[in-house]
Design a protein around this motif. Structure first.
Motif, PDB file in Angstrom:
ATOM      1  N   CYS A 100       0.647  -1.264   0.035  1.00 38.22           N
ATOM      2  CA  CYS A 100      -0.047  -0.138  -0.183  1.00 38.22           C
ATOM      3  C   CYS A 100       0.909   1.373   0.353  1.00 38.22           C
ATOM      4  N   GLU A 101       0.486   2.221  -0.501  1.00 32.00           N
ATOM      5  CA  GLU A 101       1.339   3.689  -1.033  1.00 32.00           C
ATOM      6  C   GLU A 101       0.260   4.488  -0.083  1.00 32.00           C
ATOM      7  N   MET A 102       1.709   4.314   1.660  1.00 29.67           N
ATOM      8  CA  MET A 102       1.147   5.571   2.524  1.00 29.67           C
ATOM      9  C   MET A 102       2.790   6.164   2.866  1.00 29.67           C
ATOM     10  N   ASP A 103       2.387   7.328   3.773  1.00 30.26           N
ATOM     11  CA  ASP A 103       3.052   7.914   4.087  1.00 30.26           C
ATOM     12  C   ASP A 103       3.274   7.724   5.666  1.00 30.26           C
ATOM     13  N   ALA A 104       4.785   7.954   6.633  1.00 33.43           N
ATOM     14  CA  ALA A 104       4.308   6.898   7.474  1.00 33.43           C
ATOM     15  C   ALA A 104       3.960   7.875   9.057  1.00 33.43           C
ATOM     16  N   ALA A 105       4.502   9.274   7.733  1.00 33.07           N
ATOM     17  CA  ALA A 105       3.968   9.959   9.007  1.00 33.07           C
ATOM     18  C   ALA A 105       1.940  10.529   9.073  1.00 33.07           C
ATOM     19  N   ARG A 106       1.259   9.589   8.502  1.00 32.75           N
ATOM     20  CA  ARG A 106       0.050   9.721   8.804  1.00 32.75           C
ATOM     21  C   ARG A 106      -0.491   8.157   8.327  1.00 32.75           C
ATOM     22  N   PRO A 107      -0.390   7.352   9.058  1.00 38.91           N
ATOM     23  CA  PRO A 107      -0.270   6.257   8.940  1.00 38.91           C
ATOM     24  C   PRO A 107      -2.158   6.210   8.948  1.00 38.91           C
ATOM     25  N   ASP A 108      -2.633   5.578   7.539  1.00 30.89           N
ATOM     26  CA  ASP A 108      -4.302   5.657   7.523  1.00 30.89           C
ATOM     27  C   ASP A 108      -4.623   3.972   7.310  1.00 30.89           C
ATOM     28  N   VAL A 109      -3.531   2.882   7.541  1.00 32.47           N
ATOM     29  CA  VAL A 109      -4.086   1.274   8.234  1.00 32.47           C
ATOM     30  C   VAL A 109      -4.289   0.899   9.066  1.00 32.47           C
ATOM     31  N   ALA A 110      -5.710   0.737   9.144  1.00 29.87           N
ATOM     32  CA  ALA A 110      -6.104  -0.167  10.258  1.00 29.87           C
ATOM     33  C   ALA A 110      -5.372  -0.710  11.339  1.00 29.87           C
ATOM     34  N   GLY A 111      -5.319  -0.712  12.837  1.00 29.12           N
ATOM     35  CA  GLY A 111      -4.837  -2.317  13.988  1.00 29.12           C
ATOM     36  C   GLY A 111      -5.955  -2.710  13.804  1.00 29.12           C
TER      37      GLY A 111
END
Length: 474
Positions: A100-111
């Motif tokens: 997934c494309e994601m900025d580590a500073a703005r995580p948007d993956v659900a835990g």
């Protein structure tokens, strides 16, 4: 850095990594760091197989491949800010990993996740400590977060070559080791370890090409790229010094507590651990466990005392794993009765894990618990944040600061200090500042300790939510 300039720099970094076609061939130290980080997180997991893993800043998949090979049945989500890096990682590892494309500073993956990791990505973040905390909040109980970063002093040889020519290197300003030690998820056990690696290059030109090939050629904010003439002079200086580049790396590996609760220890015996524990039990409606009890020939024992003082139900107190008559250390008291303490019985109780549990130690941290374990070892094994009970008066500074240093050397999370005795503002200030710790409460001297005493003192105890939210000071 403003939000606008930070976003602009992140965009430049993304484009730089996307353009790094020769990354795999050039990224020798990135491979070394990935292996080191993997070994550390595997040791912290202690043989447990994570079922759900999040990787941030996966690059072309060095660490991703190790994670997938070790735990092929796990759900592995690998993310990166650069789409082309993700494509290369997918080609390396295969389709069983979710990219997934994601900025580590703005995580948007659900835990939640059992394991969250990221290799050599935190040096690119504007607020790494906040990002580490945000990611750690997505961990399961007992989950592990493991990350690495570059430290101040990295590429010092290139910076020195620039300075010798009256120029300023555009290499990033990395944090120093002391700053990085402050990047810790609240109430999670673990620590940072540092290492130094030296990489030889054929020439200064090879070093510059290496930076470009690995996507690390973006100069820091406000620094212009060197002109061709300046670059030639700096490369000549770099060659003359041996064409070596030093990398300073730090690895942080932290584990979320497996249950809610604290481990209460003291600077010495009789300092007020049981009174403090009773106050916690009443204030937090907590469970209580005294794993090892000695001195029953002279007193009723701490479990009975806590029940009486706090008013908790007997069933809210887990029976001790070992109870002995003599007023000695648990090990010596057990030996006096010809008994042995079974370490297997000292496993942390995990029932009702969302309800706080107060675990009260015996004596101080360096009291022997078994033939091979001190109380400090048990605290490390349990992984609960520690509350240190210390005297407020003369002589407390040395004992308290040494105890804090011993805990941090082991990577224990320190929830805070409770001072017992007459109010002493000067000692409180010194412990807070020199120990870099939060004073949770000051419990004044009591002529008699009764249930009414505990009901009065509980008003001085912070709520459980405040302890969790306040975390460890620095």
């Amino acid at each position: 850095m403003t939000d606008c300039s930070a976003h602009s720099r992140q965009t430049r970094i993304q484009h730089s990594f996307d353009a790094a076609e020769g990354y795999d061939a050039a990224a020798l130290l990135q491979r070394v760091a990935a292996r080191r980080l993997f070994d550390l997180l595997q040791a912290r997991l202690g043989g447990r197989a994570p079922r759900r893993i999040l990787e941030v800043g996966c690059g072309t998949g060095f660490l991703t491949q190790m994670l997938h090979d070790a735990w092929p049945e796990a759900e592995l989500i690998a993310t990166d800010i650069a789409p082309k890096m993700l494509e290369r990682a997918r080609n390396r590892v295969g389709k069983r990993v979710q990219f997934c494309e994601m900025d580590a500073a703005r995580p948007d993956v659900a835990g939640p996740f059992d394991l969250i990791c990221g290799n050599l990505v935190f040096q690119w973040l504007a607020e790494p400590a906040a990002v580490l905390q945000t990611l750690a909040e997505r961990l399961t109980p007992g989950g592990v977060i493991a990350v690495s970063t570059l430290l101040d002093g990295t590429f010092a040889e290139w910076q020195n070559a620039c300075a010798a020519e009256g120029l300023v290197a555009g290499t990033p300003e990395y944090p120093d080791a002391r700053t990085v030690q402050g990047w810790q998820p609240r109430l999670s056990a673990g620590r940072w370890v540092a290492e130094r690696c030296v990489q030889p290059f054929e020439s200064g030109l090879a070093f510059v090409r290496h930076l470009k090939a690995t996507g690390a050629s973006v100069p820091r904010e406000g620094i212009a790229a060197l002109s061709p003439a300046d670059l030639r002079r700096v490369m000549a200086r770099f060659d003359a010094s041996g064409a070596l580049a030093t990398w300073h790396l730090a690895y942080g590996c932290f584990q979320k507590p497996r249950r809610a609760g604290v481990f209460v220890t003291g600077t010495d015996t009789g300092v007020g651990k049981t009174l403090t524990s009773a106050c916690f039990v009443q204030a937090w409606n907590a469970l209580y466990w005294k794993p090892l009890q000695s001195g029953l020939a002279d007193e009723e024992g701490d479990t009975a005392t806590v029940i009486k003082l706090s008013g908790c139900l007997p069933e809210d107190c887990i029976p001790p794993a070992g109870a002995y008559q003599a007023s000695l250390s648990p090990l010596a008291a057990a030996q006096a009765e010809g008994a042995q303490i079974d370490p297997a019985r000292l496993a942390l109780p995990l029932q009702n894990p969302e309800r706080p549990m107060v675990v009260e130690g015996a004596g101080g941290l360096m009291v022997p618990a078994t033939d091979t374990l001190m109380m400090l070892d048990l605290a490390e094994h349990w992984g609960l944040p520690v509350v240190l009970v210390a005297r407020s008066g003369l002589g407390t500074l040395n004992h308290t600061l040494l105890s804090l240093e011993a805990m941090r050397a082991r990577g224990l999370a320190v929830a805070g200090v409770v001072l017992s005795g007459p109010l002493n503002p000067e000692n409180r200030k010194t412990i807070e500042e020199k120990g870099q710790v939060r004073i949770l409460a000051e419990l004044p001297q009591q002529e008699a300790v009764t249930p009414e005493t505990v009901r009065t003192l509980r008003g001085l105890i912070p709520s459980w939510d405040a302890v969790c939210g306040g975390g460890e000071s620095m």
